[in-house]
Each structure stands twice: as structure tokens, then as C-alpha cells.
Design a protein around this motif. Sequence first.
Motif, PDB file in Angstrom:
ATOM      1  N   VAL A   1      22.012  11.672 -16.946  1.00 29.29           N
ATOM      2  CA  VAL A   1      21.538  11.661 -15.562  1.00 29.29           C
ATOM      3  C   VAL A   1      20.198  10.940 -15.476  1.00 29.29           C
ATOM      4  N   LEU A   2      20.112   9.997 -14.557  1.00 29.18           N
ATOM      5  CA  LEU A   2      18.852   9.303 -14.271  1.00 29.18           C
ATOM      6  C   LEU A   2      18.308   9.823 -12.946  1.00 29.18           C
ATOM      7  N   GLY A   3      17.003   9.878 -12.827  1.00 36.09           N
ATOM      8  CA  GLY A   3      16.373  10.310 -11.590  1.00 36.09           C
ATOM      9  C   GLY A   3      15.649   9.150 -10.919  1.00 36.09           C
ATOM     10  N   VAL A   4      15.901   8.978  -9.623  1.00 29.95           N
ATOM     11  CA  VAL A   4      15.257   7.908  -8.861  1.00 29.95           C
ATOM     12  C   VAL A   4      14.413   8.530  -7.761  1.00 29.95           C
ATOM     13  N   LYS A   5      13.175   8.081  -7.665  1.00 28.84           N
ATOM     14  CA  LYS A   5      12.294   8.488  -6.576  1.00 28.84           C
ATOM     15  C   LYS A   5      11.833   7.238  -5.834  1.00 28.84           C
ATOM     16  N   ILE A   6      11.861   7.336  -4.507  1.00 27.26           N
ATOM     17  CA  ILE A   6      11.460   6.186  -3.684  1.00 27.26           C
ATOM     18  C   ILE A   6      10.486   6.656  -2.606  1.00 27.26           C
ATOM     19  N   TRP A   7       9.349   5.978  -2.520  1.00 32.44           N
ATOM     20  CA  TRP A   7       8.359   6.209  -1.467  1.00 32.44           C
ATOM     21  C   TRP A   7       8.301   4.957  -0.594  1.00 32.44           C
ATOM     22  N   ILE A   8       8.302   5.128   0.718  1.00 33.51           N
ATOM     23  CA  ILE A   8       8.179   4.001   1.644  1.00 33.51           C
ATOM     24  C   ILE A   8       7.069   4.307   2.642  1.00 33.51           C
ATOM     25  N   PHE A   9       6.052   3.471   2.667  1.00 38.71           N
ATOM     26  CA  PHE A   9       4.938   3.611   3.610  1.00 38.71           C
ATOM     27  C   PHE A   9       5.316   2.836   4.873  1.00 38.71           C
ATOM     28  N   VAL A  10       5.624   3.585   5.942  1.00 36.66           N
ATOM     29  CA  VAL A  10       6.105   2.971   7.169  1.00 36.66           C
ATOM     30  C   VAL A  10       4.959   2.505   8.047  1.00 36.66           C
ATOM     31  N   ASP A  11       4.054   3.439   8.389  1.00 35.11           N
ATOM     32  CA  ASP A  11       2.973   3.105   9.311  1.00 35.11           C
ATOM     33  C   ASP A  11       1.894   4.168   9.186  1.00 35.11           C
TER      34      ASP A  11
ATOM     35  N   ARG B   1       0.834  -1.206   0.000  1.00 37.36           N
ATOM     36  CA  ARG B   1       0.000   0.000   0.000  1.00 37.36           C
ATOM     37  C   ARG B   1       0.866   1.252   0.000  1.00 37.36           C
ATOM     38  N   LEU B   2       0.319   2.340  -0.569  1.00 32.84           N
ATOM     39  CA  LEU B   2       1.016   3.624  -0.570  1.00 32.84           C
ATOM     40  C   LEU B   2      -0.016   4.758  -0.593  1.00 32.84           C
ATOM     41  N   PRO B   3      -0.649   5.072   0.548  1.00 33.56           N
ATOM     42  CA  PRO B   3      -1.688   6.119   0.592  1.00 33.56           C
ATOM     43  C   PRO B   3      -1.085   7.530   0.648  1.00 33.56           C
ATOM     44  N   LEU B   4      -0.734   8.076  -0.510  1.00 33.46           N
ATOM     45  CA  LEU B   4      -0.053   9.370  -0.555  1.00 33.46           C
ATOM     46  C   LEU B   4      -0.951  10.530  -0.126  1.00 33.46           C
ATOM     47  N   GLN B   5      -2.272  10.383  -0.274  1.00 35.72           N
ATOM     48  CA  GLN B   5      -3.185  11.471   0.070  1.00 35.72           C
ATOM     49  C   GLN B   5      -3.628  11.423   1.537  1.00 35.72           C
ATOM     50  N   THR B   6      -3.198  10.426   2.282  1.00 39.55           N
ATOM     51  CA  THR B   6      -3.546  10.320   3.697  1.00 39.55           C
ATOM     52  C   THR B   6      -2.459  10.980   4.525  1.00 39.55           C
ATOM     53  N   ILE B   7      -2.788  12.093   5.183  1.00 38.16           N
ATOM     54  CA  ILE B   7      -1.775  12.855   5.914  1.00 38.16           C
ATOM     55  C   ILE B   7      -1.269  12.096   7.130  1.00 38.16           C
ATOM     56  N   ARG B   8      -2.125  11.325   7.776  1.00 43.28           N
ATOM     57  CA  ARG B   8      -1.692  10.589   8.972  1.00 43.28           C
ATOM     58  C   ARG B   8      -0.791   9.404   8.642  1.00 43.28           C
ATOM     59  N   ALA B   9      -0.654   9.072   7.370  1.00 44.75           N
ATOM     60  CA  ALA B   9       0.230   7.983   6.962  1.00 44.75           C
ATOM     61  C   ALA B   9       1.675   8.469   6.952  1.00 44.75           C
ATOM     62  N   LYS B  10       2.543   7.781   7.660  1.00 43.49           N
ATOM     63  CA  LYS B  10       3.961   8.147   7.715  1.00 43.49           C
ATOM     64  C   LYS B  10       4.662   7.582   6.485  1.00 43.49           C
ATOM     65  N   ILE B  11       5.083   8.474   5.608  1.00 47.11           N
ATOM     66  CA  ILE B  11       5.728   8.077   4.357  1.00 47.11           C
ATOM     67  C   ILE B  11       7.092   8.746   4.263  1.00 47.11           C
ATOM     68  N   ASP B  12       8.127   7.945   4.044  1.00 49.22           N
ATOM     69  CA  ASP B  12       9.475   8.455   3.801  1.00 49.22           C
ATOM     70  C   ASP B  12       9.683   8.545   2.292  1.00 49.22           C
ATOM     71  N   TYR B  13      10.394   9.601   1.880  1.00 49.35           N
ATOM     72  CA  TYR B  13      10.533   9.869   0.446  1.00 49.35           C
ATOM     73  C   TYR B  13      11.914  10.446   0.174  1.00 49.35           C
ATOM     74  N   CYS B  14      12.453  10.130  -0.986  1.00 50.02           N
ATOM     75  CA  CYS B  14      13.694  10.775  -1.418  1.00 50.02           C
ATOM     76  C   CYS B  14      13.729  10.849  -2.934  1.00 50.02           C
ATOM     77  N   CYS B  15      14.416  11.852  -3.416  1.00 49.40           N
ATOM     78  CA  CYS B  15      14.645  12.047  -4.854  1.00 49.40           C
ATOM     79  C   CYS B  15      16.163  12.082  -5.056  1.00 49.40           C
ATOM     80  N   TYR B  16      16.677  11.211  -5.888  1.00 54.51           N
ATOM     81  CA  TYR B  16      18.127  10.995  -5.955  1.00 54.51           C
ATOM     82  C   TYR B  16      18.592  10.984  -7.410  1.00 54.51           C
ATOM     83  N   PRO B  17      19.557  11.849  -7.794  1.00 52.65           N
ATOM     84  CA  PRO B  17      20.092  11.818  -9.162  1.00 52.65           C
ATOM     85  C   PRO B  17      21.245  10.836  -9.294  1.00 52.65           C
ATOM     86  N   ILE B  18      21.297  10.134 -10.420  1.00 54.59           N
ATOM     87  CA  ILE B  18      22.370   9.175 -10.695  1.00 54.59           C
ATOM     88  C   ILE B  18      23.031   9.566 -12.013  1.00 54.59           C
TER      89      ILE B  18
END
Length: 239
Positions: free
Chosen positions: A227-237, A204-221
Motif C-alpha cells: 500500500v502506498l499513501g498519497v497526500k495532496i495539498w492545494i492552495f486555492v486562495d 506557495r503553500l501557507p499551511l499555518q495561515t488559517i485564512r488561506a483556503k487549502i484543499d487536502y486529501c489523503c488517499y491509499p493506493i
Amino acid sequence: MGQKINPLGFRLGTTQNHHSFWFAQPKNYSEGLQEDKKIRNCIKNYIQKNRKKGSNKKIESDSNSEVITHNRKMDSGSSSEVITHIEIKKEIDTIHVIIHIGFPNLLKRKGAIEELEKDLQKEVNSVNQRLNIGIEKVKEPYRQPNILAEYIAFQLKNRVSFRKAMKKAIELTKKADIKGVKVKIAGRLAGKEIARAECIKKGRLPLQTIRAKIDYCCYPIRTIYGVLGVKIWIFVDEE
């Protein structure tokens, strides 16, 4: 509805906290902001410099999951290495810097903190304030999107297929207690002339739920194809 807002900024004050804690008058705010940027860049440059010195260390790899170990040579061109984030707390006479890092062996060697403090003191140029640097190890490294992004960068620079690298990164999250993960990579994938984006999602990845703790990063390679762009979303709790 377009999901164009940064997931971390979207959740400030609820599940996400600021990484800088200090107060300043409006006329001095820009100076404090630039000082924070110098401190973070100095720490990242210091780790990058010492990673290059220790680049002759052996690469350890697990045949099943290709797990990154703390003594593994990561991407030597990476600036942030295995730092997840840096907290800065300013008081009247002290600047507290807390480095959250996944594999802190580099900074635990003798004299590393003292050397880093000297470099930071030159950047800050503050006579009345003393620096206090602390190291905090991340309990679950593969729960952090920055570390997964650096793993993907390391694999791509070693000519590993981008799909295989993304799948292996998602496999590493099985070691952490998470509910969902999404990895997206864009650019000239596999050296193709036309840039495109590929995405892999698990859980699951509820991006529109504010109470959902989501870690995110945008990383260039940076690769030989561009240059490639990597985005990662992690739904913790979810609170």
C-alpha cells in the motif's frame, strides 16, 4: 513546529465548512453519524459497481498531459471514483444528499438516480423520511485533490513511474486557478525493499495561515508491492 493537524479540520468555521448539516440530541448523535457513513459508503459502492460494468469503455489520453476524460476507465478498484465530497442535510421529513462530482455522466444516465435512491433507502431504513438526491458538477475538476489522487493511483497501477505520475498530476493543475500545490507519496516506491517518501511542490503553500483556503486529501493506493499513501495539498486562495 510540527504540522500534524488535518488542514481541513484546522480551518473549520473559517474557510472550510462541514459536509453534514443536522441537529440531534446527544443520545442520538452516534446514530446520525453512523447513518451518514452508511449513506456515503452506499454511494461510493454504487459508483464502483457501475464503473466495473462500464470497464470496456475506451481510454482517451492526450499525448501531452494525459488528461483524464469523463469516459475514461479510471481505477476500477477505487471506491470513491471521481466524487470530491458528499453533503448531507437532514430535515424533519427529508434527507438531502448532494453529490459533488467531477465527471457526472455515470449518474446522469436514465434511471441511475432512482436506482441509487432505492439502495440508500435500504441503508437508511427510515419510513418517515424521504431521500432527495442532487448532483452538482465541479467546475474545475483538476482543482480537487481527490481527482488528482485518483489520477496518480490510475497511473501507478499501470506501472507508470511514480515521479512521472506526480509531475503529470501537477501539470493538470495548470488548467485550474490555484496558487500552489504539493504532492507527497510514501511507501515501497518502485518496488524497493525499504519504504521512503518523495515530495514535489510548486508555488506557495501557507499551511499555518488559517485564512488561506487549502484543499487536502489523503488517499491509499494498493499496488503489487504493498500500500502506498498519497497526500495532496492545494492552495486555492487567501481571504
